[in-house]
Design an enzyme around this catalytic site. Structure first.
Site, PDB file in Angstrom:
ATOM      1  N   LYS A 107      -4.361  -4.735  16.228  1.00  0.00           N
ATOM      2  CA  LYS A 107      -4.825  -3.839  15.354  1.00  0.00           C
ATOM      3  C   LYS A 107      -6.075  -3.148  16.110  1.00  0.00           C
ATOM      4  CE  LYS A 107      -2.673  -3.224  11.465  1.00  0.00           C
ATOM      5  NZ  LYS A 107      -2.041  -2.007  10.879  1.00  0.00           N
TER       6      LYS A 107
ATOM      7  N   GLU B  44     -10.050  -7.494   9.830  1.00  0.00           N
ATOM      8  CA  GLU B  44      -9.741  -8.635  10.662  1.00  0.00           C
ATOM      9  C   GLU B  44     -10.173  -8.180  12.272  1.00  0.00           C
ATOM     10  OE1 GLU B  44      -7.657 -11.895  10.992  1.00  0.00           O
ATOM     11  OE2 GLU B  44      -8.407 -11.739   8.788  1.00  0.00           O
TER      12      GLU B  44
ATOM     13  N   THR C 142      -8.385  -2.614   9.778  1.00  0.00           N
ATOM     14  CA  THR C 142      -8.485  -3.819   9.100  1.00  0.00           C
ATOM     15  C   THR C 142      -9.805  -4.472   9.437  1.00  0.00           C
ATOM     16  OG1 THR C 142      -7.835  -6.143   8.899  1.00  0.00           O
ATOM     17  CG2 THR C 142      -7.001  -4.979  10.907  1.00  0.00           C
TER      18      THR C 142
ATOM     19  N   GLY D  40       2.547   1.124   8.390  1.00  0.00           N
ATOM     20  CA  GLY D  40       3.623   0.368   8.955  1.00  0.00           C
ATOM     21  C   GLY D  40       3.125  -1.021   9.828  1.00  0.00           C
TER      22      GLY D  40
ATOM     23  N   TYR E 102      -2.585 -10.317  15.656  1.00  0.00           N
ATOM     24  CA  TYR E 102      -2.468  -9.293  14.853  1.00  0.00           C
ATOM     25  C   TYR E 102      -3.817  -8.468  14.812  1.00  0.00           C
ATOM     26  CZ  TYR E 102      -3.161  -6.793  10.304  1.00  0.00           C
ATOM     27  OH  TYR E 102      -3.496  -5.835   9.381  1.00  0.00           O
TER      28      TYR E 102
ATOM     29  N   ASP F 289       0.748  -1.327  -0.133  1.00  0.00           N
ATOM     30  CA  ASP F 289      -0.036  -0.171  -0.107  1.00  0.00           C
ATOM     31  C   ASP F 289       0.913   1.272   0.118  1.00  0.00           C
ATOM     32  OD1 ASP F 289      -2.034  -1.670   0.279  1.00  0.00           O
ATOM     33  OD2 ASP F 289      -2.831  -1.083   2.090  1.00  0.00           O
TER      34      ASP F 289
HETATM   35  P1  NAP Z   1       2.848  -4.995   3.770  1.00  0.00           P
HETATM   36  O1  NAP Z   1       3.026  -4.888   2.339  1.00  0.00           O
HETATM   37  O2  NAP Z   1       3.205  -5.785   4.611  1.00  0.00           O
HETATM   38  O3  NAP Z   1       3.776  -3.602   4.250  1.00  0.00           O
HETATM   39  C1  NAP Z   1       4.076  -3.193   5.673  1.00  0.00           C
HETATM   40  C2  NAP Z   1       5.030  -2.377   5.629  1.00  0.00           C
HETATM   41  O4  NAP Z   1       5.275  -2.068   7.065  1.00  0.00           O
HETATM   42  C3  NAP Z   1       6.313  -2.361   4.949  1.00  0.00           C
HETATM   43  O5  NAP Z   1       7.000  -1.376   4.453  1.00  0.00           O
HETATM   44  C4  NAP Z   1       7.277  -3.028   6.309  1.00  0.00           C
HETATM   45  O6  NAP Z   1       8.528  -2.762   6.012  1.00  0.00           O
HETATM   46  C5  NAP Z   1       6.610  -2.125   7.324  1.00  0.00           C
HETATM   47  N1  NAP Z   1       6.996  -2.492   8.622  1.00  0.00           N
HETATM   48  C6  NAP Z   1       6.917  -3.710   9.057  1.00  0.00           C
HETATM   49  N2  NAP Z   1       7.116  -3.645  10.404  1.00  0.00           N
HETATM   50  C7  NAP Z   1       7.610  -2.567  10.760  1.00  0.00           C
HETATM   51  C8  NAP Z   1       8.171  -1.824  11.744  1.00  0.00           C
HETATM   52  N3  NAP Z   1       8.532  -2.427  13.096  1.00  0.00           N
HETATM   53  N4  NAP Z   1       8.461  -0.502  11.798  1.00  0.00           N
HETATM   54  C9  NAP Z   1       8.314   0.294  10.840  1.00  0.00           C
HETATM   55  N5  NAP Z   1       7.818  -0.324   9.557  1.00  0.00           N
HETATM   56  C10 NAP Z   1       7.427  -1.524   9.654  1.00  0.00           C
HETATM   57  O7  NAP Z   1       1.167  -4.628   4.320  1.00  0.00           O
HETATM   58  P2  NAP Z   1       0.120  -3.726   3.221  1.00  0.00           P
HETATM   59  O8  NAP Z   1      -0.614  -5.043   2.587  1.00  0.00           O
HETATM   60  O9  NAP Z   1       0.791  -2.705   2.219  1.00  0.00           O
HETATM   61  O10 NAP Z   1      -0.538  -2.957   4.326  1.00  0.00           O
HETATM   62  C11 NAP Z   1      -0.560  -1.733   4.647  1.00  0.00           C
HETATM   63  C12 NAP Z   1      -1.204  -1.666   6.050  1.00  0.00           C
HETATM   64  O11 NAP Z   1      -2.607  -1.945   6.179  1.00  0.00           O
HETATM   65  C13 NAP Z   1      -0.754  -2.523   7.252  1.00  0.00           C
HETATM   66  O12 NAP Z   1      -0.937  -1.828   8.415  1.00  0.00           O
HETATM   67  C14 NAP Z   1      -1.882  -3.832   7.138  1.00  0.00           C
HETATM   68  O13 NAP Z   1      -1.608  -4.237   8.441  1.00  0.00           O
HETATM   69  C15 NAP Z   1      -3.244  -2.824   6.941  1.00  0.00           C
HETATM   70  N6  NAP Z   1      -4.092  -3.639   6.193  1.00  0.00           N
HETATM   71  C16 NAP Z   1      -3.765  -4.439   4.987  1.00  0.00           C
HETATM   72  C17 NAP Z   1      -4.856  -4.960   4.197  1.00  0.00           C
HETATM   73  C18 NAP Z   1      -4.508  -5.615   3.127  1.00  0.00           C
HETATM   74  O14 NAP Z   1      -5.636  -6.405   2.780  1.00  0.00           O
HETATM   75  N7  NAP Z   1      -3.412  -5.415   2.276  1.00  0.00           N
HETATM   76  C19 NAP Z   1      -5.993  -4.817   4.937  1.00  0.00           C
HETATM   77  C20 NAP Z   1      -6.436  -4.173   5.961  1.00  0.00           C
HETATM   78  C21 NAP Z   1      -5.429  -3.561   6.599  1.00  0.00           C
HETATM   79  P3  NAP Z   1       9.583  -3.996   5.052  1.00  0.00           P
HETATM   80  O15 NAP Z   1       9.209  -3.477   3.736  1.00  0.00           O
HETATM   81  O16 NAP Z   1      10.760  -3.571   5.616  1.00  0.00           O
HETATM   82  O17 NAP Z   1       9.006  -5.184   5.735  1.00  0.00           O
HETATM   83  O1  G4F Z   2      -4.018 -13.854   2.185  1.00  0.00           O
HETATM   84  P1  G4F Z   2      -4.108 -14.238   3.637  1.00  0.00           P
HETATM   85  O2  G4F Z   2      -3.094 -14.322   4.242  1.00  0.00           O
HETATM   86  O3  G4F Z   2      -4.870 -12.797   4.466  1.00  0.00           O
HETATM   87  P2  G4F Z   2      -5.674 -12.412   5.632  1.00  0.00           P
HETATM   88  O4  G4F Z   2      -5.418 -13.339   6.689  1.00  0.00           O
HETATM   89  O5  G4F Z   2      -7.132 -12.215   5.307  1.00  0.00           O
HETATM   90  O6  G4F Z   2      -5.088 -10.944   6.071  1.00  0.00           O
HETATM   91  C1  G4F Z   2      -4.752  -9.907   4.984  1.00  0.00           C
HETATM   92  O7  G4F Z   2      -6.026  -9.227   5.095  1.00  0.00           O
HETATM   93  C2  G4F Z   2      -6.428  -8.440   6.223  1.00  0.00           C
HETATM   94  C3  G4F Z   2      -7.792  -7.672   6.129  1.00  0.00           C
HETATM   95  O8  G4F Z   2      -8.666  -8.491   6.344  1.00  0.00           O
HETATM   96  C4  G4F Z   2      -5.203  -7.449   6.754  1.00  0.00           C
HETATM   97  F1  G4F Z   2      -5.534  -6.916   7.692  1.00  0.00           F
HETATM   98  C5  G4F Z   2      -3.966  -8.145   6.822  1.00  0.00           C
HETATM   99  O9  G4F Z   2      -2.839  -7.414   7.055  1.00  0.00           O
HETATM  100  C6  G4F Z   2      -3.726  -9.129   5.781  1.00  0.00           C
HETATM  101  O10 G4F Z   2      -3.308  -8.342   4.745  1.00  0.00           O
HETATM  102  O11 G4F Z   2      -5.135 -15.132   4.030  1.00  0.00           O
HETATM  103  C7  G4F Z   2      -6.554 -15.091   3.455  1.00  0.00           C
HETATM  104  C8  G4F Z   2      -7.186 -16.526   3.665  1.00  0.00           C
HETATM  105  C9  G4F Z   2      -7.079 -17.170   5.186  1.00  0.00           C
HETATM  106  O12 G4F Z   2      -8.419 -17.232   5.402  1.00  0.00           O
HETATM  107  C10 G4F Z   2      -6.267 -18.113   5.119  1.00  0.00           C
HETATM  108  O13 G4F Z   2      -6.297 -19.190   6.114  1.00  0.00           O
HETATM  109  O14 G4F Z   2      -6.564 -17.378   2.938  1.00  0.00           O
HETATM  110  C11 G4F Z   2      -6.559 -18.554   3.772  1.00  0.00           C
HETATM  111  N1  G4F Z   2      -5.152 -19.371   3.144  1.00  0.00           N
HETATM  112  C12 G4F Z   2      -5.560 -20.593   2.536  1.00  0.00           C
HETATM  113  N2  G4F Z   2      -4.159 -20.947   2.362  1.00  0.00           N
HETATM  114  C13 G4F Z   2      -4.208 -19.044   3.327  1.00  0.00           C
HETATM  115  C14 G4F Z   2      -3.366 -20.210   2.585  1.00  0.00           C
HETATM  116  N3  G4F Z   2      -3.502 -18.060   3.529  1.00  0.00           N
HETATM  117  C15 G4F Z   2      -2.116 -18.100   3.464  1.00  0.00           C
HETATM  118  N4  G4F Z   2      -1.468 -16.840   3.630  1.00  0.00           N
HETATM  119  N5  G4F Z   2      -1.516 -19.152   2.661  1.00  0.00           N
HETATM  120  C16 G4F Z   2      -1.797 -20.097   2.267  1.00  0.00           C
HETATM  121  O15 G4F Z   2      -1.392 -20.957   2.053  1.00  0.00           O
END
Ligand code: NAP
Ligand code: G4F
Length: 375
Positions: free
Chosen positions: A165, A134, A132, A86, A161, A13
């Protein structure tokens, strides 16, 4: 010129948001972690020459566990907007590192809010907190009367997590109410893209599908195929983060597509992108996917080949079975309209992973290429 600070700028993101804000003319500051390998792949294209006088992207070393570092960076940047993205964002990994996740994802949010307050920037600086879906935990009885989670649905987090959050969510709301700060939660449902981390399920599937089609891999092992997620495209979601901070009033917002799909269906859709029809056989840990038809002359996969098995080591101690969000408030009050649906998302991810894996295949066969040859 408006100034923004992004924590997590090296993530999925953060990289799209940095692009968007630079396009809008912002000066963008980002916090990156010190790492023994380069960790800026996703933003390198934005950061060509750090010494150029017109460079509008500046990276600072830092960490969400280090208050003094965060306070110094915020004081230096004097940001109009902070996007706190982050996080240790992997749900399954949070069961292995629960204390760390609490520190980064929970207390990290407090450190940002408190730094802004102590520096006297609470009137100037608007704060976006990456909350999130979650938080909801997928409990059926907590959905609204229309069958969705919305801004009023109760929370029931199901992982370290989610629990960390939820602290981030409430401390953001508390600072808004206690100190009148413009601090908002975006309660975002799952959003994916070609830049999604390789261990999240969608990217794991599109990478594996591309590799299997190109003969680089035999099969993929996944966990719970029945889990249902509301998947959107990260580009649409970062646009909404920006819109949230431009609103007249600080509030919390749900961002989602309003549709939910199983992991199994996502697999089926990914294979369909390379002309392969799958047949799923068996139940639970014995479920497999076999090739039923292959309609693409470019990718010859033998009929009957087993391309997917279940590996229980990917199961979570507590699972979120189903997520589906109601984005009505964001659509009606902020005019958010997503550009991508799930089919577009799968196409985008598959196109990108096929390109990436063709490069791998070319190199494996002894070819030589510069990094961008297949871009
Ligand atoms: P991501 O790809 O895992 O990126 C996470 C970022 O946080 C990376 O830049 C990582 O750095 C940095 N980070 C990790 N630990 C840190 C620390 N201790 N101090 C400072 N920075 C740190 O996640 P994303 O998918 O872009 O998501 C962005 C945010 O939205 C997160 O807070 C996530 O929990 C939240 N979120 C994501 C989703 C989704 O579906 N993607 C949905 C809801 C909420 P490195 O690159 O060095 O690892
Ligand atoms: O892709 P996932 O690991 O994402 P999850 O757990 O939904 O979390 C992501 O979305 C959240 C928003 O709702 C964010 F807050 C969070 O930071 C992250 O971006 O898993 C999605 C689903 C789960 O139910 C998991 O059990 O896929 C299922 N799954 C099935 N096989 C798997 C796998 N997940 C992963 N990572 N790897 C597998 O092999």
């Amino acid at each position: 010129m408006k100034v923004a600070l992004i924590t997590g700028i090296t993530g999925q993101d953060g990289s799209y948001l940095a692009e968007l804000l630079l396009e809008k003319g912002y000066m963008v500051h980002g916090i990156k972690r010190r790492s023994s390998l380069f960790n800026t792949d996703r933003i390198d294209h934005l950061y060509q020459d750090p010494h150029h006088p017109k460079q509008r992207l500046k990276l600072h070393y830092g960490d969400l566990t280090d208050s003094m570092n965060l306070t110094r960076i915020i004081e230096e940047c004097q940001p109009d907007e902070i996007y706190n993205l982050g996080a240790m964002s992997h749900v399954k990994v949070s069961f292995d590192t629960p204390e760390y996740v609490g520190n980064v994802d929970g207390l990290g949010t407090l450190r940002i809010l408190e730094a802004v307050r102590l520096l006297g920037l609470e009137k100037k600086t608007r704060i976006y907190q990456a909350s999130t879906s979650e938080l909801y935990g997928g409990l059926a009885e907590n959905k609204n009367e229309r069958g969705f989670y919305d801004e009023n649905s109760p929370f029931y987090p199901r992982s370290p997590y989610g629990v960390a959050k939820i602290y981030g969510f409430w401390i953001t709301k508390n600072y808004r109410e206690a100190y009148n700060m413009f601090a908002c939660n975006g309660i975002l449902f799952n959003h994916e893209s070609p830049r999604r981390g390789e261990t999240f399920v969608t990217r794991k599937i599109t990478r594996a599908t591309a590799r299997i089609a190109l003969g680089l891999q035999d099969k993929v092992y996944l966990g719970n195929l029945d889990a249902k997620r509301d998947w959107g495209h990260a580009k649409d979601y970062v646009r909404m983060m920006w819109m949230i901070l431009q609103a007249d009033k600080a509030e919390d917002w749900v961002i989602a597509t309003g549709k939910t799909t199983t992991v199994r269906e996502f697999v089926r859709m990914s294979f369909a992108e390379v002309g392969v029809e799958l047949e799923f056989k068996g139940k639970g840990v014995d479920e497999k996917a076999l090739v039923k038809k292959c309609n693409n002359p470019e990718y010859q996969i033998e009929i009957g080949k087993e391309v997917l098995s279940v590996d229980p080591s990917y199961f979570r101690p507590t699972e979120v079975d189903l997520l589906i969000g109601d984005p009505t408030k964001a659509k009606e009050k902020l005019g958010w309209v997503p550009d991508y649906d799930l089919k577009d998302l799968v196409e985008d991810m598959m196109r990108s992973d096929i390109k990436l894996m063709k490069k791998d295949q070319y190199l494996k066969n002894g070819g030589y290429t510069t990094l961008n040859y297949f871009e």
